[in-house]
Design a protein around this motif. Structure first.
Motif, PDB file in Angstrom:
ATOM      1  N   ASP B 144       0.796  -1.145   0.025  1.00  0.00           N
ATOM      2  CA  ASP B 144       0.033  -0.112  -0.091  1.00  0.00           C
ATOM      3  C   ASP B 144       0.988   1.185  -0.063  1.00  0.00           C
ATOM      4  N   GLY B 145       0.374   2.438  -0.565  1.00  0.00           N
ATOM      5  CA  GLY B 145       1.340   3.558  -0.536  1.00  0.00           C
ATOM      6  C   GLY B 145       1.465   3.919  -1.895  1.00  0.00           C
ATOM      7  N   MET B 146       0.977   3.448  -2.857  1.00  0.00           N
ATOM      8  CA  MET B 146       1.309   3.756  -4.264  1.00  0.00           C
ATOM      9  C   MET B 146       0.528   5.015  -4.818  1.00  0.00           C
ATOM     10  N   GLY B 147      -0.626   5.183  -4.090  1.00  0.00           N
ATOM     11  CA  GLY B 147      -1.436   6.246  -4.464  1.00  0.00           C
ATOM     12  C   GLY B 147      -2.763   5.841  -5.303  1.00  0.00           C
ATOM     13  N   GLU B 148      -3.519   6.701  -5.871  1.00  0.00           N
ATOM     14  CA  GLU B 148      -4.621   6.292  -6.494  1.00  0.00           C
ATOM     15  C   GLU B 148      -4.504   5.697  -7.598  1.00  0.00           C
ATOM     16  N   ILE B 149      -4.763   4.332  -7.866  1.00  0.00           N
ATOM     17  CA  ILE B 149      -4.522   3.270  -9.066  1.00  0.00           C
ATOM     18  C   ILE B 149      -5.928   3.434  -9.579  1.00  0.00           C
ATOM     19  N   LEU B 150      -6.039   4.035 -10.992  1.00  0.00           N
ATOM     20  CA  LEU B 150      -7.395   4.070 -11.448  1.00  0.00           C
ATOM     21  C   LEU B 150      -7.829   2.995 -12.382  1.00  0.00           C
ATOM     22  N   SER B 151      -6.748   2.314 -12.763  1.00  0.00           N
ATOM     23  CA  SER B 151      -7.081   1.003 -13.736  1.00  0.00           C
ATOM     24  C   SER B 151      -6.029  -0.057 -13.588  1.00  0.00           C
ATOM     25  N   ALA B 152      -6.314  -1.095 -13.453  1.00  0.00           N
ATOM     26  CA  ALA B 152      -5.269  -2.385 -13.745  1.00  0.00           C
ATOM     27  C   ALA B 152      -5.613  -3.630 -14.723  1.00  0.00           C
ATOM     28  N   ASN B 153      -5.132  -3.346 -15.867  1.00  0.00           N
ATOM     29  CA  ASN B 153      -5.621  -4.362 -16.836  1.00  0.00           C
ATOM     30  C   ASN B 153      -4.113  -4.914 -17.695  1.00  0.00           C
ATOM     31  N   LEU B 165      -1.034  -0.379 -15.273  1.00  0.00           N
ATOM     32  CA  LEU B 165      -1.555   0.388 -13.914  1.00  0.00           C
ATOM     33  C   LEU B 165      -1.545   2.039 -14.504  1.00  0.00           C
ATOM     34  N   ILE B 166      -2.692   2.498 -14.145  1.00  0.00           N
ATOM     35  CA  ILE B 166      -2.792   4.045 -14.306  1.00  0.00           C
ATOM     36  C   ILE B 166      -2.827   4.414 -13.066  1.00  0.00           C
ATOM     37  N   VAL B 167      -1.898   5.310 -12.762  1.00  0.00           N
ATOM     38  CA  VAL B 167      -1.740   5.852 -11.246  1.00  0.00           C
ATOM     39  C   VAL B 167      -1.900   7.489 -11.483  1.00  0.00           C
ATOM     40  N   LYS B 168      -2.722   7.747 -10.619  1.00  0.00           N
ATOM     41  CA  LYS B 168      -2.951   9.340 -10.462  1.00  0.00           C
ATOM     42  C   LYS B 168      -1.983  10.169  -9.670  1.00  0.00           C
ATOM     43  N   GLY B 169      -1.327  11.064 -10.110  1.00  0.00           N
ATOM     44  CA  GLY B 169      -0.355  11.599  -9.691  1.00  0.00           C
ATOM     45  C   GLY B 169      -0.647  13.253  -9.330  1.00  0.00           C
ATOM     46  N   GLU B 170       0.078  13.976  -8.767  1.00  0.00           N
ATOM     47  CA  GLU B 170      -0.195  15.544  -8.749  1.00  0.00           C
ATOM     48  C   GLU B 170      -0.418  16.106  -9.925  1.00  0.00           C
ATOM     49  N   ASN B 171       0.285  15.840 -10.838  1.00  0.00           N
ATOM     50  CA  ASN B 171       0.318  16.404 -12.392  1.00  0.00           C
ATOM     51  C   ASN B 171      -0.607  15.615 -13.325  1.00  0.00           C
TER      52      ASN B 171
END
Lengths: 184, 233
Positions: B144-153, B165-171
């Motif tokens: 845990d701690g990767m941040g918000e993961i929007l998709s894993a396909n 994996l699509i990860v949501k970051g600050e930018n």
């Protein structure tokens, strides 16, 4: 009986690809060209080979054939040249061909007795008589066209045609009932 | 017209249109009968000459010409053209082999992340359990701690099955791809095109590729991935 006499229609050469022209030529004339070759060569297998060579050469120089109505005599010219080349190439085969295959065109089992007898009679004619009559009967050439093909004058051609039929008649009847002198 | 001339002419051409011959036959029944006899013989001669033709001859002639033309076209190329073509093929293959695992794979990466917005807008974020289920096929585990993961396909990069994996970051969004390391050896460590920047590195038995529009974000995600992802060999 008189089948396979379809002439190549004068289709616009612009519209036809070379391939299509060639295929039309093959379909319309291969049968008569083959028959001519068999009567000229008196061996079906060799005739077929020579016809193959003839059409290959025809393909190569198809652009030189401007008038489709002249296709028949054009092909016969090529065929006769190809046949002559065969003699240049294989002089040793000559004797075998004449000995073995003299009655080949008549060897086919189709047709009735008169047909077979006539085939033998035609096959037994010497080349100088057989070729003009085959040109006339099978290919539908007139005296002038035959003269041009054989590089003879027309009178000579007409004399040979007359002698060819005289000899066929003689063979078929076994006498000279028509009253034509052999040396006429 | 005397008999001999008449007969010679008819014998030379049984279907003659010569007006003198036609006239002579009209006036002499014997000549007429002779002509008819010759015409009958002529029909028989024609029939005799009309020998059977092999059924497949036309096809053979067309086929032979096609083959011959084909062979000639092949033979027409001089040796140096053949040599040049051969060298060209060899170099194309070599370049293809050298670039196939990096160039076209990265090309596939770009193609995939072009669809990232669509993928990430499909629904809620993906929970860690389902991500770890998918990572299991790579012997991998994510903490845990990767941040918000929007998709894993799963997706295919240059025919290699990978987890995207699509990860949501600050930018904005960034992508993390997991591939088996043994089939994705030759990916450049750093790569970029006019829109995306990316880096690739090994984590034990896995190859990780991180791509995003923002270089800083890619670096950050790479750092976190190295800390939070484990792959047992």
């Amino acid at each position: 009986m008189f089948g396979n006499k379809i002439d190549v229609s004068p289709v616009s050469t612009d519209m036809m690809t070379k391939q299509k022209r060639y295929e039309a030529l093959v379909k319309a004339l291969h049968a008569d060209v083959f028959r001519y070759a068999v009567w000229l060569i008196k061996d079906r297998a060799i005739a077929e080979d020579v016809v193959q060579e003839t059409f290959l050469r025809a393909w190569k120089s198809l652009d030189s054939l401007q008038d489709e109505s002249a296709a028949k005599s054009w092909l016969i010219t090529i065929l006769r040249r190809e046949n002559a080349r065969r003699f240049e190439r294989k002089q040793f085969d000559l004797v075998d061909i004449d000995d073995v295959s003299v009655s080949d065109p008549g060897a086919s089992s189709d047709g009735h007795a008169e047909n077979r007898q006539l085939r033998k009679a035609i096959a037994s004619l010497s080349d100088e008589y057989r070729e003009p009559i085959v040109m006339q009967v099978l290919m539908g050439f007139n005296g002038d066209e035959i003269a041009k093909q054989l590089n003879l004058n027309k009178n000579t051609v007409m004399t040979r045609l007359f002698r060819a039929r005289s000899q066929i008649k003689e063979i078929m009847t076994g006498d000279q009932a028509v009253g034509v002198q052999k040396n006429g | 017209m005397d008999d001999i001339t008449f007969r010679r002419t008819i014998y030379a051409d049984p279907f003659t249109q010569d007006p003198e011959i036609i006239e002579a036959a009209k006036n002499d029944p014997k000549k007429q009968a002779f002509w008819e006899e010759v015409r009958a013989m002529e029909t028989a001669i024609h029939s005799a000459m009309d020998i059977p033709v092999p059924d497949d001859l036309a096809d053979k002639l067309i086929l032979r010409q096609t083959m011959k033309t084909h062979q000639q076209n092949k033979r027409k190329s001089p040796w140096y053209i053949a040599l040049a073509a051969s060298l060209l093929l060899t170099s194309a293959l070599t370049v293809g082999i050298l670039t196939s695992s990096s160039g076209s794979l990265i090309g596939d990466v770009y193609a995939h992340i072009e669809h990232m917005d669509y993928e990430s807008n499909k629904g809620a974020k993906v929970d860690l359990l389902s991500i770890n289920n998918k990572l299991a096929s790579y012997n991998g585990q994510l903490q845990d701690g990767m941040g918000e993961i929007l998709s894993a396909n799963y997706c295919y990069l240059n025919s290699i099955k990978s987890l995207h994996l699509i990860v949501k970051g600050e930018n904005g969004l960034a992508s993390l791809f997991v591939l088996p390391s043994q089939v994705a050896k030759d990916v450049d460590e750093q790569f970029a095109n006019d829109k995306y920047t990316g880096k690739a590195f090994l984590l034990e038995s896995a190859k990780i590729i991180i791509v995003g529009e923002d270089g800083q974000q890619v670096d950050d995600l790479a750092q976190r991935a190295k800390q939070l992802l484990n792959f047992s060999v």
